[in-house]
Design an enzyme around this catalytic site. Structure first.
Site, PDB file in Angstrom:
ATOM      1  N   ASN A 291      11.113  -2.874  -5.130  1.00  0.00           N
ATOM      2  CA  ASN A 291      11.082  -4.299  -4.790  1.00  0.00           C
ATOM      3  C   ASN A 291      10.497  -5.077  -5.967  1.00  0.00           C
ATOM      4  O   ASN A 291       9.323  -4.911  -6.298  1.00  0.00           O
ATOM      5  CB  ASN A 291      10.225  -4.479  -3.529  1.00  0.00           C
ATOM      6  CG  ASN A 291      10.127  -5.934  -3.081  1.00  0.00           C
ATOM      7  OD1 ASN A 291      10.545  -6.842  -3.787  1.00  0.00           O
ATOM      8  ND2 ASN A 291       9.565  -6.143  -1.913  1.00  0.00           N
TER       9      ASN A 291
ATOM     10  N   HIS B  42      17.991  -9.322  -0.843  1.00  0.00           N
ATOM     11  CA  HIS B  42      16.733  -8.965  -1.482  1.00  0.00           C
ATOM     12  C   HIS B  42      16.529  -7.458  -1.382  1.00  0.00           C
ATOM     13  O   HIS B  42      16.716  -6.869  -0.315  1.00  0.00           O
ATOM     14  CB  HIS B  42      15.595  -9.721  -0.792  1.00  0.00           C
ATOM     15  CG  HIS B  42      14.242  -9.329  -1.278  1.00  0.00           C
ATOM     16  ND1 HIS B  42      13.950  -9.188  -2.615  1.00  0.00           N
ATOM     17  CD2 HIS B  42      13.091  -9.051  -0.608  1.00  0.00           C
ATOM     18  CE1 HIS B  42      12.685  -8.845  -2.744  1.00  0.00           C
ATOM     19  NE2 HIS B  42      12.141  -8.753  -1.542  1.00  0.00           N
TER      20      HIS B  42
ATOM     21  N   CYS C  81       8.943 -13.558  -2.782  1.00  0.00           N
ATOM     22  CA  CYS C  81      10.263 -12.949  -3.026  1.00  0.00           C
ATOM     23  C   CYS C  81      11.393 -13.973  -2.995  1.00  0.00           C
ATOM     24  O   CYS C  81      12.493 -13.705  -3.474  1.00  0.00           O
ATOM     25  CB  CYS C  81      10.541 -11.858  -2.005  1.00  0.00           C
ATOM     26  SG  CYS C  81       9.310 -10.557  -2.022  1.00  0.00           S
TER      27      CYS C  81
HETATM   28  N1  ACO Z   1       3.623   8.092   1.761  1.00  0.00           N
HETATM   29  C1  ACO Z   1       3.407   8.813   2.859  1.00  0.00           C
HETATM   30  N2  ACO Z   1       3.002   8.275   4.033  1.00  0.00           N
HETATM   31  C2  ACO Z   1       2.850   6.949   4.066  1.00  0.00           C
HETATM   32  C3  ACO Z   1       3.086   6.128   2.944  1.00  0.00           C
HETATM   33  C4  ACO Z   1       3.485   6.765   1.762  1.00  0.00           C
HETATM   34  N3  ACO Z   1       3.743   6.071   0.621  1.00  0.00           N
HETATM   35  N4  ACO Z   1       2.861   4.845   3.293  1.00  0.00           N
HETATM   36  C5  ACO Z   1       2.493   4.848   4.584  1.00  0.00           C
HETATM   37  N5  ACO Z   1       2.495   6.106   5.043  1.00  0.00           N
HETATM   38  C6  ACO Z   1       2.163   6.581   6.373  1.00  0.00           C
HETATM   39  C7  ACO Z   1       1.291   5.598   7.115  1.00  0.00           C
HETATM   40  O1  ACO Z   1      -0.065   5.809   6.761  1.00  0.00           O
HETATM   41  C8  ACO Z   1       1.569   5.977   8.549  1.00  0.00           C
HETATM   42  O2  ACO Z   1       0.818   7.118   8.868  1.00  0.00           O
HETATM   43  P1  ACO Z   1       0.085   7.249  10.301  1.00  0.00           P
HETATM   44  O3  ACO Z   1       1.226   7.239  11.298  1.00  0.00           O
HETATM   45  O4  ACO Z   1      -0.600   8.547  10.191  1.00  0.00           O
HETATM   46  O5  ACO Z   1      -0.787   6.055  10.403  1.00  0.00           O
HETATM   47  C9  ACO Z   1       3.044   6.399   8.524  1.00  0.00           C
HETATM   48  O6  ACO Z   1       3.356   6.657   7.143  1.00  0.00           O
HETATM   49  C10 ACO Z   1       4.008   5.351   9.065  1.00  0.00           C
HETATM   50  O7  ACO Z   1       3.660   4.099   8.515  1.00  0.00           O
HETATM   51  P2  ACO Z   1       4.489   2.817   8.859  1.00  0.00           P
HETATM   52  O8  ACO Z   1       3.845   1.651   8.197  1.00  0.00           O
HETATM   53  O9  ACO Z   1       4.733   2.732  10.318  1.00  0.00           O
HETATM   54  O10 ACO Z   1       5.873   3.155   8.159  1.00  0.00           O
HETATM   55  P3  ACO Z   1       7.200   2.292   8.178  1.00  0.00           P
HETATM   56  O11 ACO Z   1       8.315   3.161   8.581  1.00  0.00           O
HETATM   57  O12 ACO Z   1       7.022   0.979   8.845  1.00  0.00           O
HETATM   58  O13 ACO Z   1       7.412   1.994   6.626  1.00  0.00           O
HETATM   59  C11 ACO Z   1       7.103   0.285   4.993  1.00  0.00           C
HETATM   60  C12 ACO Z   1       6.434   1.290   5.907  1.00  0.00           C
HETATM   61  C13 ACO Z   1       7.990   1.059   4.019  1.00  0.00           C
HETATM   62  C14 ACO Z   1       6.023  -0.459   4.237  1.00  0.00           C
HETATM   63  C15 ACO Z   1       7.966  -0.681   5.829  1.00  0.00           C
HETATM   64  O14 ACO Z   1       7.217  -1.203   6.891  1.00  0.00           O
HETATM   65  C16 ACO Z   1       8.490  -1.795   4.991  1.00  0.00           C
HETATM   66  O15 ACO Z   1       9.265  -1.599   4.085  1.00  0.00           O
HETATM   67  N6  ACO Z   1       8.116  -3.037   5.295  1.00  0.00           N
HETATM   68  C17 ACO Z   1       8.537  -4.162   4.526  1.00  0.00           C
HETATM   69  C18 ACO Z   1       7.539  -4.382   3.488  1.00  0.00           C
HETATM   70  C19 ACO Z   1       8.082  -4.998   2.237  1.00  0.00           C
HETATM   71  O16 ACO Z   1       9.155  -4.720   1.784  1.00  0.00           O
HETATM   72  N7  ACO Z   1       7.243  -5.813   1.638  1.00  0.00           N
HETATM   73  C20 ACO Z   1       7.520  -6.360   0.396  1.00  0.00           C
HETATM   74  C21 ACO Z   1       7.292  -7.795   0.322  1.00  0.00           C
HETATM   75  S1  ACO Z   1       8.220  -8.721   1.422  1.00  0.00           S
HETATM   76  C22 ACO Z   1       9.723  -8.347   1.121  1.00  0.00           C
HETATM   77  O17 ACO Z   1      10.035  -8.150  -0.007  1.00  0.00           O
HETATM   78  C23 ACO Z   1      10.641  -8.220   2.241  1.00  0.00           C
END
Ligand code: ACO
Length: 330
Positions: free
Chosen positions: A287, A257, A117
Site C-alpha cells: 500500500n 487503491h 490514500c
Molecule cells: N503476521 C502474522 N499475524 C498477524 C499479522 C502479521 N503481519 N498482523 C496481524 N496478525 C494477527 C493478529 O495479531 C491477529 O491475531 P490474534 O487473532 O491472535 O489476535 C490475527 O492475525 C488476525 O488479525 P486481524 O486484524 O483480524 O486480521 P485481518 O484478516 O483483519 O487482516 C489487515 C488485517 C491485513 C490489517 C486487514 O484488516 C486490512 O487490510 N485492513 C485494511 C487496512 C489498510 O489497508 N490500511 C491502510 C490504510 S487505509 C487504506 O489504504 C485502505
C-alpha cells in the site's frame, strides 16, 4: 486569464519506485509474521523502500519527469503543481514547492493536499477544476509517499502493509471530447482516530514523551478500515459512474487503491466487475497510499492494459476517512 475548458484529459503518466525491495521473507526476520500470512491476508509479496536520506520530493520529481516526458510537455509549461502526500519532506513548506524547484517549473504555483490514500484523487479533481475554470492550463498532479519513514517496524499489524512510491499525471484540455468525465470526493472526520499518526502536529507537538510512546508512526484499526473501505469504494464507484452516465459493464479497467487484495476483490465483486478487468500490482509494492493509483495507472498504460478510448474507473479510500472516485475516457 486562460480559456476555461470542458474536456480535461490525462496527457501523460509517470511513476517512480525506489530500487530497494523488502520481501515478506525479509519481514519474517524482523517481526513475528510469515509470507503465508501476509499473502493470504493482503496479497502483498514485496514492497519498495526508499533510502533513509531520500526525501519524498525526489520520488515525486522522478515520477513527474516521466509524466512530463510521456505528455510531451515541458516543466516551464506547468501552471499548477499539486502533490497528494502525508509523508512530505517536512511539515512546511510544501513538498509541491520542493518539486517545483527540482523541475524548474518556474511558471507554476505549487501546494500539497493532505487526504491520506485519497490525496492524489483529491488533487485530480482540484486540478481538473482549475483547467475547467481557466485558472490553469496545464496541471501536474502527483501522489507520493515515503511510508517507510512513519511505519513502526516492530508492529506486525502495520509494517507488512506499506511501501514507498510516487506517481504523476499531466492534465490539459485537448479540445476534444473525453478525458476526466466525472469525479467525486468525500470525507468523514468523525473517524480520524481509526487511522492516524497521532503526534508531530499542533495537537501533540513532538517531545521525548511522544517519541517514547511511539506516537510518530501509523496507528490503525485494521478491521474498521477494511469494512469502511469496501462499503465506501463500492458506493463512490457507483456514484461516479452514474455522474459520468456510464455503467460498471462499460469499464475496460477498474484501477482501485492498492491496499489489500481482499478489499479489491470484495469491491469488484459488489460492482459486478470481473477480476480480469481489475488492475492489481500491490503484490509488488504494498500500500503506497496516495501514490497507489497513479502508480497503478502508469503501469496499466505502459503495459498496454489501457488503450486509447478505454473507459477507466479509479476508486480509493484512506485515513480521515477520505474516499474518492473518478471515471476517465483515455
Ligand atoms: N503476521 C502474522 N499475524 C498477524 C499479522 C502479521 N503481519 N498482523 C496481524 N496478525 C494477527 C493478529 O495479531 C491477529 O491475531 P490474534 O487473532 O491472535 O489476535 C490475527 O492475525 C488476525 O488479525 P486481524 O486484524 O483480524 O486480521 P485481518 O484478516 O483483519 O487482516 C489487515 C488485517 C491485513 C490489517 C486487514 O484488516 C486490512 O487490510 N485492513 C485494511 C487496512 C489498510 O489497508 N490500511 C491502510 C490504510 S487505509 C487504506 O489504504 C485502505
Amino acid at each position: 486569464m486562460i480559456a476555461p475548458a470542458h474536456d480535461v484529459h490525462i496527457l501523460g503518466t509517470g511513476s517512480y519506485t525506489p530500487s530497494h525491495v523488502l520481501t515478506n521473507q525479509d519481514l519474517e526476520a524482523m517481526v513475528d509474521t510469515s509470507d503465508e500470512w501476509i499473502v493470504t491476508r493482503t496479497g502483498i509479496r514485496e514492497r519498495r523502500i526508499a533510502d533513509p536520506d531520500t526525501p519524498s520530493s525526489f520520488l515525486a520529481s522522478e515520477a513527474a519527469k516521466r509524466a512530463l516526458d510521456d505528455a510531451g510537455v515541458s516543466a516551464k509549461e506547468l501552471d499548477q503543481i499539486i502533490v497528494g502526500t502525508v509523508t512530505g519532506d517536512r511539515i512546511f513548506p510544501s513538498t509541491g514547492c520542493s518539486v517545483q524547484d527540482i523541475l524548474g517549473a518556474s511558471n507554476a504555483y505549487a501546494f500539497d493536499v493532505s487526504a491520506a490514500c485519497a490525496g492524489w484523487m483529491y488533487g485530480l479533481q482540484i486540478g481538473r477544476d482549475a483547467v475547467r475554470a481557466g485558472t490553469a492550463k496545464t496541471v501536474l498532479v502527483i501522489g507520493v509517499e515515503s511510508l517507510s519513514k512513519i511505519v513502526n517496524w516492530t508492529d506486525r499489524n502495520t509494517c507488512v502493509l506499506f511501501g514507498d512510491a510516487a506517481g504523476a499525471v499531466v492534465l490539459r484540455s485537448r479540445g476534444e471530447p473525453g478525458g476526466i468525465l466525472a469525479t467525486r470526493v468525500h470525507s468523514d472526520g468523525s473517524l480520524v482516530h481509526l487511522l492516524e499518526m497521532p503526534a508531530g502536529g499542533s495537537l501533540m507537538p513532538p517531545s521525548h514523551l511522544t517519541v517514547e510512546r511511539q506516537l510518530h508512526v501509523i496507528h490503525m484499526s485494521g478491521n474498521d478500515v477494511f469494512k469502511h473501505a469496501v462499503r465506501a469504494m463500492q458506493a463512490v464507484a457507483l456514484e461516479v459512474l452514474e455522474a459520468a452516465g456510464k455503467k460498471a459493464e462499460d469499464l475496460a479497467l477498474l484501477v482501485p487503491h492498492q491496499a489489500n487484495l481482499r478489499i479489491i476483490e470484495a469491491t469488484a465483486h459488489r460492482l459486478g466487475v470481473p477480476m480480469e478487468k481489475v488492475f492489481v500490482n500491490l503484490d509488488k509494492y504494498g500500500n503506497t497510499s496516495s501514490a497507489s493509483i497513479p502508480l497503478a495507472l502508469d503501469e496499466a498504460r505502459r503495459s498496454g492494459r489501457i488503450q486509447k478510448g478505454d473507459l477507466v474507473a479509479m476508486v480509493t479510500f484512506g485515513g480521515g476517512f477520505t474516499w474518492a472516485g473518478a471515471v476517465v475516457q483515455f
